[in-house]
Write an enzyme that holds these catalytic residues in place. Structure first.
Site, PDB file in Angstrom:
ATOM      1  N   LYS A 196       0.856  -1.198   0.000  1.00 54.11           N
ATOM      2  CA  LYS A 196       0.000   0.000   0.000  1.00 54.11           C
ATOM      3  C   LYS A 196       0.889   1.244   0.000  1.00 54.11           C
ATOM      4  O   LYS A 196       1.548   1.564   0.979  1.00 54.11           O
ATOM      5  CB  LYS A 196      -0.915   0.050   1.217  1.00 54.11           C
ATOM      6  CG  LYS A 196      -1.996   1.134   1.022  1.00 54.11           C
ATOM      7  CD  LYS A 196      -2.563   1.702   2.283  1.00 54.11           C
ATOM      8  CE  LYS A 196      -1.788   2.820   2.888  1.00 54.11           C
ATOM      9  NZ  LYS A 196      -1.713   4.067   2.108  1.00 54.11           N
ATOM     10  N   GLU A 271      10.018   0.716  10.436  1.00 55.02           N
ATOM     11  CA  GLU A 271      11.081   1.713  10.256  1.00 55.02           C
ATOM     12  C   GLU A 271      10.411   3.062  10.474  1.00 55.02           C
ATOM     13  O   GLU A 271       9.588   3.490   9.668  1.00 55.02           O
ATOM     14  CB  GLU A 271      11.680   1.561   8.857  1.00 55.02           C
ATOM     15  CG  GLU A 271      13.040   2.183   8.744  1.00 55.02           C
ATOM     16  CD  GLU A 271      12.967   3.576   8.167  1.00 55.02           C
ATOM     17  OE1 GLU A 271      12.967   4.532   8.982  1.00 55.02           O
ATOM     18  OE2 GLU A 271      12.886   3.720   6.947  1.00 55.02           O
ATOM     19  N   CYS A 305      13.760  10.374   7.218  1.00 60.43           N
ATOM     20  CA  CYS A 305      13.740   9.954   8.623  1.00 60.43           C
ATOM     21  C   CYS A 305      15.108  10.088   9.279  1.00 60.43           C
ATOM     22  O   CYS A 305      15.205  10.164  10.495  1.00 60.43           O
ATOM     23  CB  CYS A 305      13.229   8.516   8.718  1.00 60.43           C
ATOM     24  SG  CYS A 305      14.023   7.421   7.549  1.00 60.43           S
ATOM     25  N   GLU A 402      10.025  15.056  15.824  1.00 58.07           N
ATOM     26  CA  GLU A 402      10.425  14.974  14.419  1.00 58.07           C
ATOM     27  C   GLU A 402       9.634  16.015  13.619  1.00 58.07           C
ATOM     28  O   GLU A 402       8.406  15.972  13.575  1.00 58.07           O
ATOM     29  CB  GLU A 402      10.125  13.574  13.876  1.00 58.07           C
ATOM     30  CG  GLU A 402      10.569  13.409  12.441  1.00 58.07           C
ATOM     31  CD  GLU A 402      10.399  11.989  11.920  1.00 58.07           C
ATOM     32  OE1 GLU A 402       9.288  11.442  12.014  1.00 58.07           O
ATOM     33  OE2 GLU A 402      11.390  11.429  11.420  1.00 58.07           O
TER      34      GLU A 402
END
Ligand code: NDP
Length: 498
Positions: A196, A271, A305, A402
């Site tokens: 997906k 992850e 990331c 983040e």
């Protein structure tokens, strides 16, 4: 910093690809959603609709999982030799390479990233990942095990077998690369897949699906279902017919995936996010460390990331480094990624723009000082200035959370011994870097930092052979390298009395 809006000619194939609604790939067929619904994907450089895409949900995921199960258990795929799987993966890599330009344009239009990077990073990386994993298909081995059991004599060995039907949910920041990181090791291991893509960037995955069929993978081995996370993604993560789920994205959604997987205790690899420390010591070669640190945070508009978002600099060179990194931002040509001279594109979406702007506001309110940047650029598309913040404190949201945008917080340190503690003061542990000429200090730091990757005098160096993943809340498991095969295989012990 200059901006450019010069018009660019789009590849005719890409124009045609975008001109009609894109279906999903299930059981080797390009099909509409069961509901008949479609959703729009946008060009982040303009905010305009780019294409219509079939909107998969639970019913489509059910069909895709059934197709993946059928092709895992019957038909040509389980009968294929490892070498045949390797050949197919290599053939796919050749097809991706042959369609580099068109894939690069699609990636840039859908995600916003500069075409320059799509051409030299995104598409070539996907090619290399499929090639690397093609090689592994014939090298997935078990071991023979000497037994000491007193009941007799035995021959015991282990086999590594494919884990089964895998669900794979990927984000929007490197859509084609993320698809290749997920699909290539799973296929090398003999699994079948339901992928997906992110709702913001489904296009290269759908084109990849066409190339997968063209390469000759049996129908149903790879199924690609675009749709929304809360519907298609959640259905895939919870599906009882899925043996393993692999996810890349936010830590928040990673938690939801882990919970959803408990129903049938499917295997999980994650992850997730990062807040990576990038440490510059006084003895670093600043000619390399300064542009390297600018690239560490501004590459891909900071939407990576591993972004080096916490820049720790020894106090003796702090001002020089901050001025240098701020100076690097002046060199950017900002504009639509499709313009070949652009090297800083827009953020992926309106939501991401408002999220990053929200962090900039919060930083200012909490007392951070903006050295450069800090504002949205223009009011068309989702452009934002690359930003350097100083006078930040450890409790501030811009230091702890983040941001996933081109925003770096620069923090001075005094004693080399204290910086590892600062670096580790985060819930994340994905990546990190150290810049120094002292090789012993570099390796001492590499041992102290709690992160899945430590770069020394470089940043964002990835390789299909090098395992990648996170400590702490940055995830579970390692992708790439030999380690990726462990995610997609089970170990079976066979024991025979002789
Ligand atoms: P998400 O984590 O929401 O998206 C990643 C993928 O998960 C997408 O395919 C998304 O689908 C899907 N998803 C969302 N919700 C669910 C769910 N409940 N069940 C299953 N799948 C789901 O990231 P966002 O796009 O919302 O970005 C938000 C933040 O996440 C960023 O600002 C950044 O901090 C972080 N992020 C981290 C990434 C990384 O590489 N570690 C990559 C992207 C984001 P869909 O998009 O279709 O809704």
């Amino acid at each position: 910093m200059v901006t450019t809006t010069a018009p660019v000619q789009i590849d005719p194939f890409v124009q045609k690809f975008l001109s009609r609604p894109r279906g999903m790939l299930i059981g080797g067929e390009c099909v509409d959603a069961q509901s008949g619904k479609t959703f729009e994907t946008y060009n982040p450089a303009t905010g305009e609709v780019l294409a219509q895409v079939a909107e998969g949900d639970t019913a489509d995921i059910d069909l895709a999982v059934a197709a993946a199960r059928k092709s895992f258990e019957t038909g040509p795929w389980p009968e294929m030799s490892p070498a045949q799987r390797g050949h197919l993966l290599w053939k796919l890599s050749d097809l991706i390479a042959a369609h580099l330009e068109e894939l690069a344009e699609l990636e840039t239009l859908d995600n916003g990233k500069p075409l320059f990077f799509s051409r030299i990073v995104d598409v070539p990386t996907a090619v290399e990942v499929f090639r690397y994993m093609a090689g592994w298909a014939t090298k997935i081995e078990g071991t023979t095990v000497p037994l000491s059991a007193p009941m007799g004599k035995f021959l015991a060995y282990t086999l590594r077998e494919p884990v089964g039907v895998v669900g794979q949910i990927i984000p929007w920041n490197f859509p084609l690369i993320m698809a290749s990181w997920k699909l290539a090791p799973a296929l090398a291991a003999g699994c079948t897949c339901v992928l997906k893509p992110a709702e913001q960037t489904p296009l290269t995955a759908l084109r990849l699906g066409e190339l997968i069929q063209e390469a000759g993978f049996p129908d149903g081995v790879v199924n690609i279902v675009p749709g929304f996370g809360e519907t298609a993604g959640a259905a895939l993560a919870a599906h009882p017919g899925v043996d393993k789920i692999a996810f890349t994205g936010s830590t928040e959604v990673g938690r939801l995936i882990a919970k959803a997987a408990t129903g049938n205790l499917k295997k999980v690899s994650l992850e997730l996010g990062g807040k990576s420390p990038n440490v510059i010591f006084a003895d670093a070669d600043l000619k390399v460390a300064i542009p390297g640190s600018a690239s560490a945070i501004f590459f891909n508009q900071g939407q990576i990331c591993t972004a080096g978002s916490r820049l720790f600099v020894h106090k003796s060179v702090f001002d020089q480094v901050v001025e240098g990194v701020a100076g690097e931002t002046k060199k950017f040509t900002v504009g639509p990624g499709i313009n070949p001279s652009t090297n800083l594109g827009p953020l992926v979406s309106k939501e991401q723009l408002s999220r990053v702007c929200g962090y900039l506001d919060s930083g200012t309110k909490e007392g951070a000082k903006t050295v450069v940047g800090g504002k949205r650029i223009g009011d068309t598309g989702y452009f934002i200035e690359p930003t350097v913040l100083i006078d930040v404190k450890p409790h501030m949201r811009v230091v702890r959370e983040e941001i996933f945008g081109p925003v770096v917080t620069a923090i001075p340190f005094h004693e080399p011994e204290e910086v590892a503690t600062f670096a580790n003061d985060t819930i994340y542990g994905l990546a990190s870097a150290v810049w120094t000429r002292d090789i012993s200090k570099a390796h001492r730091m590499a041992a102290k930092i709690r992160a899945g990757t430590v770069w020394i005098n470089c940043y964002n160096v990835f390789d299909p052979a090098l395992p990648f993943g996170g400590y702490k809340q940055s995830g579970w498991g390692r992708e790439m390298g030999r380690a990726a095969l462990d995610l997609y295989t089970e170990s079976k012990s066979v024991c025979a009395q002789i």
